[in-house]
Scaffold this motif. Structure first.
Motif, PDB file in Angstrom:
ATOM      1  N   MET A 130       0.824  -1.222   0.000  1.00 35.72           N
ATOM      2  CA  MET A 130       0.000   0.000   0.000  1.00 35.72           C
ATOM      3  C   MET A 130       0.852   1.264   0.000  1.00 35.72           C
ATOM      4  SD  MET A 130      -2.773   1.156   2.846  1.00 35.72           S
ATOM      5  CE  MET A 130      -2.670   2.893   3.209  1.00 35.72           C
ATOM      6  N   VAL A 131       0.375   2.262  -0.738  1.00 28.90           N
ATOM      7  CA  VAL A 131       0.976   3.598  -0.675  1.00 28.90           C
ATOM      8  C   VAL A 131      -0.123   4.557  -0.272  1.00 28.90           C
ATOM      9  CG1 VAL A 131       1.953   5.485  -2.026  1.00 28.90           C
ATOM     10  CG2 VAL A 131       2.688   3.154  -2.464  1.00 28.90           C
ATOM     11  N   ASP A 132       0.135   5.389   0.726  1.00 26.47           N
ATOM     12  CA  ASP A 132      -0.917   6.342   1.103  1.00 26.47           C
ATOM     13  C   ASP A 132      -0.528   7.761   0.720  1.00 26.47           C
ATOM     14  OD1 ASP A 132       1.013   6.429   3.180  1.00 26.47           O
ATOM     15  OD2 ASP A 132      -0.445   7.455   4.443  1.00 26.47           O
ATOM     16  N   GLY A 133      -1.559   8.534   0.323  1.00 23.48           N
ATOM     17  CA  GLY A 133      -1.352   9.935  -0.019  1.00 23.48           C
ATOM     18  C   GLY A 133      -0.598  10.130  -1.324  1.00 23.48           C
ATOM     19  N   ALA A 134      -0.903   9.316  -2.338  1.00 24.90           N
ATOM     20  CA  ALA A 134      -0.227   9.474  -3.637  1.00 24.90           C
ATOM     21  C   ALA A 134      -0.514  10.862  -4.206  1.00 24.90           C
ATOM     22  CB  ALA A 134      -0.709   8.399  -4.612  1.00 24.90           C
TER      23      ALA A 134
ATOM     24  N   SER B 184       6.659   2.267 -16.075  1.00 19.85           N
ATOM     25  CA  SER B 184       7.686   1.984 -17.082  1.00 19.85           C
ATOM     26  C   SER B 184       8.661   0.907 -16.620  1.00 19.85           C
ATOM     27  CB  SER B 184       8.446   3.259 -17.436  1.00 19.85           C
ATOM     28  OG  SER B 184       9.044   3.771 -16.277  1.00 19.85           O
ATOM     29  N   ASN B 185       8.880   0.818 -15.301  1.00 19.96           N
ATOM     30  CA  ASN B 185       9.834  -0.178 -14.791  1.00 19.96           C
ATOM     31  C   ASN B 185       9.331  -0.599 -13.404  1.00 19.96           C
ATOM     32  OD1 ASN B 185      12.017  -1.728 -14.249  1.00 19.96           O
ATOM     33  ND2 ASN B 185      13.410  -0.010 -13.839  1.00 19.96           N
ATOM     34  N   GLY B 186       8.410  -1.524 -13.375  1.00 14.69           N
ATOM     35  CA  GLY B 186       7.771  -1.901 -12.109  1.00 14.69           C
ATOM     36  C   GLY B 186       6.523  -1.061 -11.865  1.00 14.69           C
ATOM     37  N   PHE B 187       6.273  -0.748 -10.616  1.00 12.51           N
ATOM     38  CA  PHE B 187       5.059   0.013 -10.256  1.00 12.51           C
ATOM     39  C   PHE B 187       5.456   0.964  -9.128  1.00 12.51           C
ATOM     40  CE2 PHE B 187       1.000   0.990  -8.514  1.00 12.51           C
ATOM     41  CZ  PHE B 187       0.034   0.692  -9.462  1.00 12.51           C
ATOM     42  N   LYS B 188       5.782   2.209  -9.511  1.00 19.57           N
ATOM     43  CA  LYS B 188       6.268   3.173  -8.505  1.00 19.57           C
ATOM     44  C   LYS B 188       5.249   4.289  -8.343  1.00 19.57           C
ATOM     45  CE  LYS B 188      11.228   2.644  -9.233  1.00 19.57           C
ATOM     46  NZ  LYS B 188      11.573   2.536 -10.645  1.00 19.57           N
ATOM     47  N   VAL B 189       4.986   4.645  -7.099  1.00 18.32           N
ATOM     48  CA  VAL B 189       4.003   5.695  -6.825  1.00 18.32           C
ATOM     49  C   VAL B 189       4.656   6.789  -5.997  1.00 18.32           C
ATOM     50  CG1 VAL B 189       1.678   6.175  -5.967  1.00 18.32           C
ATOM     51  CG2 VAL B 189       2.268   3.865  -6.689  1.00 18.32           C
ATOM     52  N   ARG B 190       4.412   8.032  -6.395  1.00 18.21           N
ATOM     53  CA  ARG B 190       4.991   9.175  -5.669  1.00 18.21           C
ATOM     54  C   ARG B 190       4.044   9.652  -4.584  1.00 18.21           C
ATOM     55  NH1 ARG B 190       8.570  13.909  -8.171  1.00 18.21           N
ATOM     56  NH2 ARG B 190       9.941  12.116  -8.146  1.00 18.21           N
ATOM     57  N   THR B 191       4.610   9.863  -3.406  1.00 22.94           N
ATOM     58  CA  THR B 191       3.817  10.378  -2.294  1.00 22.94           C
ATOM     59  C   THR B 191       4.654  11.451  -1.608  1.00 22.94           C
ATOM     60  OG1 THR B 191       2.658   9.713  -0.275  1.00 22.94           O
ATOM     61  CG2 THR B 191       4.661   8.534  -0.752  1.00 22.94           C
ATOM     62  N   SER B 192       4.030  12.298  -0.796  1.00 25.39           N
ATOM     63  CA  SER B 192       4.847  13.325  -0.138  1.00 25.39           C
ATOM     64  C   SER B 192       5.373  12.764   1.182  1.00 25.39           C
ATOM     65  CB  SER B 192       4.066  14.621   0.055  1.00 25.39           C
ATOM     66  OG  SER B 192       3.075  14.434   0.999  1.00 25.39           O
ATOM     67  N   ALA B 193       6.550  13.275   1.576  1.00 25.83           N
ATOM     68  CA  ALA B 193       7.197  12.744   2.786  1.00 25.83           C
ATOM     69  C   ALA B 193       7.719  13.898   3.635  1.00 25.83           C
ATOM     70  CB  ALA B 193       8.365  11.842   2.373  1.00 25.83           C
TER      71      ALA B 193
ATOM     72  N   ILE C  17      -3.776   1.961  -3.282  1.00 28.74           N
ATOM     73  CA  ILE C  17      -3.242   3.334  -3.307  1.00 28.74           C
ATOM     74  C   ILE C  17      -4.309   4.263  -2.749  1.00 28.74           C
ATOM     75  CG2 ILE C  17      -2.348   5.192  -4.759  1.00 28.74           C
ATOM     76  CD1 ILE C  17      -1.775   3.118  -6.926  1.00 28.74           C
ATOM     77  N   THR C  18      -3.936   5.121  -1.802  1.00 30.01           N
ATOM     78  CA  THR C  18      -4.855   6.205  -1.458  1.00 30.01           C
ATOM     79  C   THR C  18      -4.310   7.478  -2.108  1.00 30.01           C
ATOM     80  OG1 THR C  18      -3.817   6.927   0.617  1.00 30.01           O
ATOM     81  CG2 THR C  18      -5.431   5.122   0.762  1.00 30.01           C
ATOM     82  N   VAL C  19      -5.207   8.247  -2.707  1.00 29.36           N
ATOM     83  CA  VAL C  19      -4.791   9.416  -3.496  1.00 29.36           C
ATOM     84  C   VAL C  19      -5.143  10.690  -2.734  1.00 29.36           C
ATOM     85  CG1 VAL C  19      -5.077  10.613  -5.701  1.00 29.36           C
ATOM     86  CG2 VAL C  19      -5.206   8.118  -5.614  1.00 29.36           C
ATOM     87  N   ALA C  20      -4.147  11.573  -2.567  1.00 27.11           N
ATOM     88  CA  ALA C  20      -4.389  12.830  -1.850  1.00 27.11           C
ATOM     89  C   ALA C  20      -5.440  13.654  -2.589  1.00 27.11           C
ATOM     90  CB  ALA C  20      -3.086  13.610  -1.741  1.00 27.11           C
ATOM     91  N   PRO C  21      -6.485  14.125  -1.884  1.00 16.80           N
ATOM     92  CA  PRO C  21      -7.489  14.966  -2.545  1.00 16.80           C
ATOM     93  C   PRO C  21      -6.836  16.181  -3.197  1.00 16.80           C
ATOM     94  CG  PRO C  21      -8.271  14.316  -0.368  1.00 16.80           C
ATOM     95  CD  PRO C  21      -6.822  13.889  -0.473  1.00 16.80           C
ATOM     96  N   ASN C  22      -7.374  16.579  -4.338  1.00 14.99           N
ATOM     97  CA  ASN C  22      -6.903  17.757  -5.076  1.00 14.99           C
ATOM     98  C   ASN C  22      -5.540  17.570  -5.730  1.00 14.99           C
ATOM     99  OD1 ASN C  22      -8.560  19.938  -5.447  1.00 14.99           O
ATOM    100  ND2 ASN C  22      -8.401  20.570  -3.314  1.00 14.99           N
ATOM    101  N   SER C  23      -5.024  16.344  -5.773  1.00 11.23           N
ATOM    102  CA  SER C  23      -3.715  16.181  -6.408  1.00 11.23           C
ATOM    103  C   SER C  23      -3.852  15.660  -7.832  1.00 11.23           C
ATOM    104  CB  SER C  23      -2.817  15.250  -5.587  1.00 11.23           C
ATOM    105  OG  SER C  23      -3.405  13.987  -5.513  1.00 11.23           O
ATOM    106  N   PHE C  24      -5.065  15.293  -8.213  1.00  6.70           N
ATOM    107  CA  PHE C  24      -5.265  14.791  -9.574  1.00  6.70           C
ATOM    108  C   PHE C  24      -6.564  15.389 -10.118  1.00  6.70           C
ATOM    109  CE2 PHE C  24      -6.302  11.754 -12.901  1.00  6.70           C
ATOM    110  CZ  PHE C  24      -5.060  11.602 -13.507  1.00  6.70           C
TER     111      PHE C  24
END
Ligand SMILES: Cc1cc2nc3c(=O)[nH]c(=O)nc-3n(C[C@H](O)[C@H](O)[C@H](O)COP(=O)(O)OP(=O)(O)OC[C@H]3O[C@@H](n4cnc5c(N)ncnc54)[C@H](O)[C@@H]3O)c2cc1C
Length: 325
Positions: free
Chosen positions: A115-119, A126-135, A153-160
């Motif tokens: 799981m990735v939270d806050g994407a 392109s090479n695996g499955f990478k998700v950007r999140t803020s840290a 994946i949880t997606v940060a509101p207003n980021s998409f």
């Protein structure tokens, strides 16, 4: 990759964050040659079901079970996991809202998923499955690689940006088996804090801090917010002092928001405050101290006394609205 998106609703309508995750999921499904299934639990009008299709769902699953009308963390997680299994979804997407944050880890455990939270961006396939999140409270980004067969994946509101188009999805009723043990904590009643615009969903936020001196001075903040169609927010000391309700407190220990426009008035810009607002698209700071740290994070800054600047802003917005209907 087949994608399942859990779409949050309120009073029979899709929340704005739900349209965003639909469009987010649509891109993943399209780029990986899969389908997008949306899952709604509770009231959702026929019009709104159609809207879910226009925002990207090939199929909308609607759960109408009366026991699930209110959000129940464990039970909703069971339904989402069941829908993911039945639809062979390898990606499950949930908004990173209050409810979404609570439910997503349970869904991930049930599906044995990474799981990735806050994407804050689409996965890089392109090479695996990478998700950007803020840290680090928004100071950095982390690119997280998910190697599990199923990904949550949880997606940060207003980021998409949500994109509506002419396509329409099918609608099916979905009934999942939910165990009695999922109903150990039930919501009995929801009392709305106010009828104002919901802060996590707001496009514009007018926020004020200790520079306002006291609760009696919030009239101009509310007036500006009403004129702009904005929600109001505040810094932590303001809510700690009971000048404003805790539901308005933003920052590291409060709500994290990312509106299109964040107007910070009489707020110093401490790192703990910035942690909750720095992903806003445009930040305007009004502060009488030119050295206030918030100016470093601002797109536009006004050095001046809030008690002079805000009334002038209100007058200008009124003039603009009068001239433009
Ligand atoms: C563990 C921890 C967690 C925290 N979490 C949070 C959090 O989630 N959110 C949060 O906000 N804070 C949080 N804080 C507190 C944070 O460190 C700051 O103390 C707080 O954000 C300061 O609030 P403020 O800017 O309203 O007040 P102040 O720091 O007192 O700043 C007031 C500002 O108003 C300006 N000002 C004064 N008068 C005027 C005027 N007339 N016109 C214009 N400007 C004026 C001043 O120049 C000043 O910059 C946390 C702190 C800790 C230790």
């Amino acid at each position: 990759m087949n994608v399942l998106v859990y779409i949050e609703t309120a009073e029979g309508k899709l929340k704005k964050s739900a349209t965003e995750v639909l469009s987010y999921g649509k891109v993943i499904a399209k780029n990986s040659g899969g389908t997008l299934t949306a899952l709604a639990i509770g009231d959702l009008t026929t019009d709104e079901q159609g809207k879910a299709g226009r925002f990207g769902a090939d199929k909308v699953l609607h759960v109408t079970n009366d026991k699930l009308k209110q959000f129940i963390n464990q039970a909703y997680a069971s339904v989402v996991a069941e829908a993911a299994k039945q639809n062979n979804a390898s990606v499950v997407i949930i908004s990173n809202t209050f409810n979404g944050k609570a439910m997503a880890p349970r869904v991930a455990v049930k599906l044995k998923a990474g799981m990735v939270d806050g994407a804050v961006g689409l996965p890089d396939l392109s090479n695996g499955f990478k998700v950007r999140t803020s840290a680090f409270s928004g100071k950095a980004f982390a690119d997280i690689e998910l190697t599990s067969a199923i990904k949550v994946i949880t997606v940060a509101p207003n980021s998409f940006k949500a994109e509506e188009n002419q396509s329409a999805g099918t609608v099916e009723t979905f009934s999942a088996s939910v165990a009695d043990s999922d109903f150990t904590a039930m919501v009995k009643e929801i009392v709305k804090a106010s009828d104002k615009i919901s802060l996590p969903e707001a496009e514009i936020v007018v926020s004020a801090g200790r520079g306002l001196k006291g609760p009696e001075n919030w009239g101009m903040i509310e007036e500006l917010a009403t004129l702009l169609g904005a929600a109001t927010a505040c810094s932590k000391p303001v809510s700690d002092a009971h000048w404003r309700p805790h539901s308005e407190h933003v920052g590291q220990t409060g709500l994290a928001i990312s509106p299109n426009l964040y107007i910070a008035i009489g707020i110093s810009g401490a790192i703990q405050h910035l942690a909750g607002v720095s992903s806003s698209k445009t930040i305007v700071v009004i502060n009488k101290d030119p050295e206030a740290p918030f100016f470093k994070a601002a797109d536009y800054g006004i050095v001046g006394d809030a008690f002079e600047v805000v009334p002038k802003l209100i007058d200008e917005v009124k003039k603009f609205k009068a001239a433009n209907g």
